[in-house]
Design a protein around this motif. Structure first.
Motif, PDB file in Angstrom:
ATOM      1  N   ARG A   1       0.819  -1.203   0.000  1.00 45.23           N
ATOM      2  CA  ARG A   1       0.000   0.000   0.000  1.00 45.23           C
ATOM      3  C   ARG A   1       0.857   1.258   0.000  1.00 45.23           C
ATOM      4  NH1 ARG A   1      -2.598  -4.170   1.479  1.00 45.23           N
ATOM      5  NH2 ARG A   1      -4.882  -4.336   1.494  1.00 45.23           N
ATOM      6  N   MET A   2       2.020   1.164   0.605  1.00 38.29           N
ATOM      7  CA  MET A   2       2.951   2.294   0.596  1.00 38.29           C
ATOM      8  C   MET A   2       3.562   2.502  -0.793  1.00 38.29           C
ATOM      9  SD  MET A   2       3.877   3.625   3.765  1.00 38.29           S
ATOM     10  CE  MET A   2       4.020   3.100   5.469  1.00 38.29           C
ATOM     11  N   LEU A   3       3.914   1.398  -1.455  1.00 38.41           N
ATOM     12  CA  LEU A   3       4.749   1.478  -2.640  1.00 38.41           C
ATOM     13  C   LEU A   3       4.031   1.173  -3.952  1.00 38.41           C
ATOM     14  CD1 LEU A   3       7.805  -0.404  -1.089  1.00 38.41           C
ATOM     15  CD2 LEU A   3       7.602   2.076  -1.417  1.00 38.41           C
ATOM     16  N   GLY A   4       2.952   0.391  -3.888  1.00 42.36           N
ATOM     17  CA  GLY A   4       2.265   0.015  -5.114  1.00 42.36           C
ATOM     18  C   GLY A   4       3.074  -0.908  -5.995  1.00 42.36           C
TER      19      GLY A   4
ATOM     20  N   PRO B   1      -0.486  -4.552 -10.384  1.00 38.31           N
ATOM     21  CA  PRO B   1      -1.793  -5.115 -10.039  1.00 38.31           C
ATOM     22  C   PRO B   1      -1.653  -6.458  -9.328  1.00 38.31           C
ATOM     23  CG  PRO B   1      -1.293  -5.571 -12.330  1.00 38.31           C
ATOM     24  CD  PRO B   1      -0.147  -4.746 -11.801  1.00 38.31           C
ATOM     25  N   MET B   2      -2.640  -6.749  -8.480  1.00 38.37           N
ATOM     26  CA  MET B   2      -2.759  -8.064  -7.856  1.00 38.37           C
ATOM     27  C   MET B   2      -3.905  -8.783  -8.563  1.00 38.37           C
ATOM     28  SD  MET B   2      -2.265  -7.008  -3.839  1.00 38.37           S
ATOM     29  CE  MET B   2      -2.321  -8.707  -3.283  1.00 38.37           C
ATOM     30  N   VAL B   3      -3.586  -9.851  -9.281  1.00 43.75           N
ATOM     31  CA  VAL B   3      -4.538 -10.469 -10.203  1.00 43.75           C
ATOM     32  C   VAL B   3      -4.831 -11.919  -9.814  1.00 43.75           C
ATOM     33  CG1 VAL B   3      -5.022 -10.979 -12.642  1.00 43.75           C
ATOM     34  CG2 VAL B   3      -3.564  -9.029 -12.041  1.00 43.75           C
ATOM     35  N   VAL B   4      -6.127 -12.250  -9.789  1.00 49.35           N
ATOM     36  CA  VAL B   4      -6.555 -13.643  -9.642  1.00 49.35           C
ATOM     37  C   VAL B   4      -7.613 -13.902 -10.701  1.00 49.35           C
ATOM     38  CG1 VAL B   4      -6.076 -13.724  -7.163  1.00 49.35           C
ATOM     39  CG2 VAL B   4      -8.367 -13.106  -7.949  1.00 49.35           C
ATOM     40  N   MET B   5      -7.781 -15.162 -11.076  1.00 50.64           N
ATOM     41  CA  MET B   5      -8.813 -15.507 -12.045  1.00 50.64           C
ATOM     42  C   MET B   5     -10.185 -15.263 -11.437  1.00 50.64           C
ATOM     43  SD  MET B   5      -6.985 -16.190 -14.568  1.00 50.64           S
ATOM     44  CE  MET B   5      -8.341 -16.612 -15.665  1.00 50.64           C
TER      45      MET B   5
END
Length: 293
Positions: A22-25, A86-90
């Motif tokens: 959250r700090m760094l992305g 991005p944090m990606v899940v199906m």
């Protein structure tokens, strides 16, 4: 370092990664910040630490603050920015609770706004508003008084509230809008695409060259129909959850080509965040896709 301390550190790792991301992305930089906290822990007297979780959170925060300041200096020199990782899940059609929480706390649109804050504002906002850390514990990290830190967080909060678009929390409604977008792109239908876009829609595209390209307004974004049409028909495109919101993941021969996060409000698409930087995509922990057509 003894195994007991290592086990205690691992018990805090997920929280520390959450703070650093959250700090760094950036997922890679978040991992690096947590590793640096581990190395700093090895150099101190462990018996002097009363609250290991608090100590580690402070250590990670200090590392992140240094990284944010260094990043800001580099960007001022290069004039280039990039979309957050991005944090990606199906997307299997269900509505997992953790994804809903993720969308509320760290959607791509919010990450973009956080990236516009200065380092002190971002740290104060993340630690206080997202993790409920008291100002008197944040202040020493910034080298400020508690009162000054509270003012910094308040300023950041106003900027976040003013810059983050409203998001429909209803995931099925998000999915319908994204599915309609993909159908319009595949059909090459300008009118259908235009009808899905909010008049003030903002598209942010990061190809890894020249920083983020920003386009505003429904006619301008719909004017990219030919690009969307080629994307939708050339690659294998599947539904995905991107930082908890409905999105799309495209691949070609198993290699990721793009990740798209959509912000949807009142069944209209108000924001599109598109990452198409092949180098960054290859380094991200993306899910394995199977042909959708």
């Amino acid at each position: 370092m003894d195994e007991y301390l290592a086990d205690r550190f691992e018990a805090h790792r997920a929280h520390l990664i959450a703070v650093a991301y959250r700090m760094l992305g950036s997922l890679a930089e978040a991992e690096d910040a947590v590793q640096e906290a581990w190395l700093r822990l090895a150099r101190v007297d462990h018996d002097s630490i009363d609250n290991l979780g608090g100590w580690l959170t402070t250590a990670v925060s200090r590392v992140c603050l240094d990284l944010l300041r260094s990043r800001r200096s580099r960007r001022e020199d290069s004039f280039e920015e990039q979309l957050p990782d991005p944090m990606v899940v199906m997307d299997d059609g269900t509505e997992p609770e953790q994804q809903v929480v993720l969308a509320d706390s760290i959607g791509m649109a919010l990450l973009v706004v956080l990236d516009s804050l200065n380092p002190a504002e971002r740290l104060a906002f993340v630690l206080h508003d997202m993790f409920a850390m008291p100002f008197d514990q944040i202040a020493p990290i910034l080298g400020k008084s508690s009162a000054a830190t509270k003012m910094i967080a308040s300023r950041a909060r106003r900027r976040v509230q003013g810059g983050t678009p409203r998001l429909d929390a209803d995931l099925p409604r998000q999915r319908r809008a994204v599915a309609a977008f993909l159908a319009a792109a595949r059909d090459g239908s300008f009118d259908a695409l235009l009808s899905l876009l909010d008049p003030d829609v903002v598209l942010r595209a990061d190809s890894g060259v020249g920083g983020i390209q920003i386009m505003r307004g429904a006619p301008v974004v719909a004017g990219l129909l030919d690009t969307f049409h080629q994307f939708a028909n050339r690659y294998d495109v599947v539904p995905a959850l991107v930082n908890g919101v409905a999105g799309l993941l495209s691949t070609a021969d198993g290699s990721p080509m793009s990740v798209i996060a959509f912000t949807v409000a009142d069944d209209r698409i108000t924001g599109i965040d598109l990452l198409a930087d092949s180098t960054r995509l290859a380094a991200l922990p993306l899910p394995t896709t199977h042909p959708s057509r």
